[in-house]
Design a protein around this motif. Structure first.
Motif, PDB file in Angstrom:
ATOM      1  N   ALA B 172       3.404   1.641   1.077  1.00 29.75           N
ATOM      2  CA  ALA B 172       4.122   1.561  -0.199  1.00 29.75           C
ATOM      3  C   ALA B 172       5.585   1.966  -0.035  1.00 29.75           C
ATOM      4  N   SER B 173       6.373   1.539  -0.979  1.00 24.81           N
ATOM      5  CA  SER B 173       7.774   1.944  -1.024  1.00 24.81           C
ATOM      6  C   SER B 173       8.121   2.285  -2.468  1.00 24.81           C
ATOM      7  N   LYS B 178      10.448   2.448  -9.132  1.00 27.00           N
ATOM      8  CA  LYS B 178       9.178   1.738  -9.211  1.00 27.00           C
ATOM      9  C   LYS B 178       8.435   1.825  -7.880  1.00 27.00           C
ATOM     10  N   THR B 180       6.014   0.387  -5.251  1.00 26.35           N
ATOM     11  CA  THR B 180       5.626  -0.973  -4.851  1.00 26.35           C
ATOM     12  C   THR B 180       4.666  -0.897  -3.676  1.00 26.35           C
ATOM     13  N   ALA B 194       0.645   3.834 -10.522  1.00 26.50           N
ATOM     14  CA  ALA B 194       2.060   3.691 -10.894  1.00 26.50           C
ATOM     15  C   ALA B 194       2.336   4.464 -12.178  1.00 26.50           C
TER      16      ALA B 194
END
Lengths: 234, 335
Positions: B172-173, B178, B180, B194
């Motif tokens: 993930a980043s 946000k 992602t 999230a």
């Protein structure tokens, strides 16, 4: 309590007609066990001549500073020292008095160990001293848990595993700040106070342990007239 | 014991043992002012403490919050959150006193007090750390729908979604506020994590984790265990030389002496077999209990109570006494 100076009175037991009183009996027993000149002596045996003897009173002095600074912190509450320069200074006094307390206590403990200070019916003195050390460790530990900073977070999340492993975590929750604060400022200080008080009374009761007899006089040591074993069993 | 007392209560004398008995002192006494000594000691200690406090102050590093954690390292937060949801985190698999995970308790043979005392501070990580806090969020219909969908799904379906997400979240980043993750079949889980990450970064999760049945609260068990499940807190601790393999149990932040009196307790964690044992905590506590009891009972244990005499360190302590004794002895023999 006033006393008729013309009536022969046993200072320990009080008036003869009061001898049955529990108060009079307790006072009599206390004064017999620890007469004023024994409770607050103005003479010490000649062998008490080393710096190691100072660490007992230094430990008590450090404990007094710990209690005094802890009382100031208690007056203003647990948030105060995080927000006030004066509060931080008082917290620093509290921290360093704890460090000095343990430093002196450990030297005192090992000094007494190497003197075999339990000899001559002084075993209870040794045991109360050792228990005081253990309870003091718990008191300091709960202090670290009550700091409300990163140290508290880290120490509580690490220490929980040891506490939980022995089952104590069920009732002694190191991540419960409120519970740890109560242990730190109420329960454990009371325990330390009682233990230290009892320890000091035992020291006064039994006196300072005499030196070992020289190797060539294993049962007739320290410039004594005749061996007189101080300990007997029923 | 005075001679008078001995006469009043006849008792059987036992043989003199140097490490147990003493001769009462009949030698010289010196003047000694107890109160003066106490006052001097108090003044000396007070001055020393004031000096140390002025020079070194005391550490007060800001505590970590869920907000600061998720802001500084949102991917670590999300990675931890998914393990709370699927029940694989450290807390979720801890066992007593937080939950009843089978086989998680430490033991020595059949002895396992952790199991005996059972669950006293119940934590259901999926509900307490993820689903229940999200349900307190207002004006988040997408998140609420995801929570409902997750809760109504079968355990098998839930496990499939969380497993897929847990594998993906390592890649993930976090950009532009946000989280992602690579595309995959995560069902409602991606929305849930999230949403929780956003909630954490807003600070709302800190409050939700502390919510209690009454207005006031002082129990930080839930947020602290959540923080401890991530790597962020552990990395901060390691940077401050506080990890277990850094003798961290006796250290504190900065260059302060910490709880130096715990050195022996801490030492056992650095050496085999405790260093690699799954039951190290219980073993070390057991060992320390035995050693402490032994030290307390030294006066009663033949052999152990002779150590002071054998080491002869007492000769340093009472050197003046032995010197006087030697000088007074016929021929001036040395002890």
């Amino acid at each position: 309590m006033t006393m008729d100076t013309e009536t022969p009175v046993n200072a320990a037991a009080g008036l003869p007609e009061d001898a049955h009183q529990l108060t009079a009996k307790l006072r009599g027993a206390a004064i017999e066990a620890l007469p004023p000149d024994k409770l607050m002596p103005d003479r010490q045996p000649a062998y008490v001549a080393s710096w190691i003897y100072v660490f007992g009173i230094l430990t008590i002095s450090a404990l007094a500073v710990v209690i005094l600074t802890g009382l100031v912190l208690s007056i203003f509450g647990p948030d105060w020292w995080h927000l006030s320069t004066v509060g931080l200074f008082v917290n620093s006094l509290h921290l360093w008095s704890v460090e000095v307390f343990f430093f002196c206590m450990v030297i005192h403990l090992w000094g007494k160990f190497f003197m075999a200070a339990w000899r001559g019916r002084r075993r209870a003195t040794w045991v109360t001293g050792l228990v005081t050390f253990v309870v003091s460790v718990a008191a300091a530990f709960t202090g670290y848990l009550s700091q409300q900073n990163f140290d508290s977070q880290w120490i509580s999340t690490q220490a929980k595993d040891g506490i939980n492993s022995i089952g104590a975590g069920a009732i002694f929750n190191v991540t419960n700040f409120g519970q740890m604060l109560m242990w730190h400022i109420v329960l454990l200080p009371i325990a330390v106070g009682i233990l230290v008080g009892g320890h000091v009374l035992l020291v006064r009761l039994r006196g300072v342990v005499p030196p070992f007899a020289p190797p060539d006089r294993p049962t007739g040591g320290a410039a004594q007239p005749a061996p007189a074993v101080s300990e007997v069993q029923p | 014991m005075t001679a008078a007392t001995d006469a009043a209560t006849p008792r059987r004398r036992r043989s003199f043992k140097q490490d147990r008995d003493v001769e009462e002192w009949h030698g010289a006494y010196h003047p000694y002012d107890l109160i003066k000594e106490g006052i001097i000691a108090f003044v000396v200690v007070s001055l020393l403490v004031v000096g140390l406090a002025v020079i070194f102050s005391s550490p007060d590093d800001t505590p970590v919050t869920v907000k600061s954690w998720s802001t500084a390292n949102p991917v670590d937060f999300a990675t931890t959150a998914i393990t709370e949801l699927d029940g694989t985190s450290g807390t979720a698999t801890y066992g007593p006193p937080y939950n009843s995970t089978t086989g998680a308790s430490q033991s020595i043979g059949p002895i396992s007090p952790e199991s005996w005392f059972g669950v006293h501070h119940p934590i259901d990580t999926a509900t307490d750390y993820v689903l229940a806090p999200l349900q307190t969020l207002p004006n988040t219909p997408e998140v609420q729908a995801a929570v409902s969908e997750y809760k109504s799904a079968s355990p098998t379906q839930q496990a499939a979604w969380t497993k897929a997400y847990e594998d993906a979240v390592t890649k993930a980043s976090f950009d532009n506020g946000k989280l992602t993750v690579p595309a995959g079949d995560y069902g409602p889980v991606a929305t849930i994590i999230a949403g929780l990450t956003s909630m954490a970064r807003s600070g709302a999760l800190d409050g939700a984790l502390l919510s209690t049945r009454q207005f006031y609260g002082a129990d930080y068990t839930k947020p602290l265990l959540f923080l401890a499940d991530g790597t962020y807190l552990a990395d901060l601790g390691a940077a401050q030389h506080l990890s277990g393999d850094q003798w961290g149990m006796m250290n504190e932040t900065g260059n302060y002496p910490g709880q130096a009196w715990l050195w022996l307790y801490t030492m056992w964690y650095q050496v085999p077999p405790f260093k690699t044992s799954a039951n190290a905590d219980f073993q070390v506590w057991g060992l320390m209990l035995v050693l402490t009891v032994l030290l307390a009972l030294v006066p009663f244990i033949p052999g152990l109570r002779s150590i002071p005499r054998w080491t002869r360190i007492y000769r340093l302590i009472w050197r003046r006494h032995y010197k006087d004794l030697a000088a007074a002895a016929p021929g001036g023999t040395s002890p």
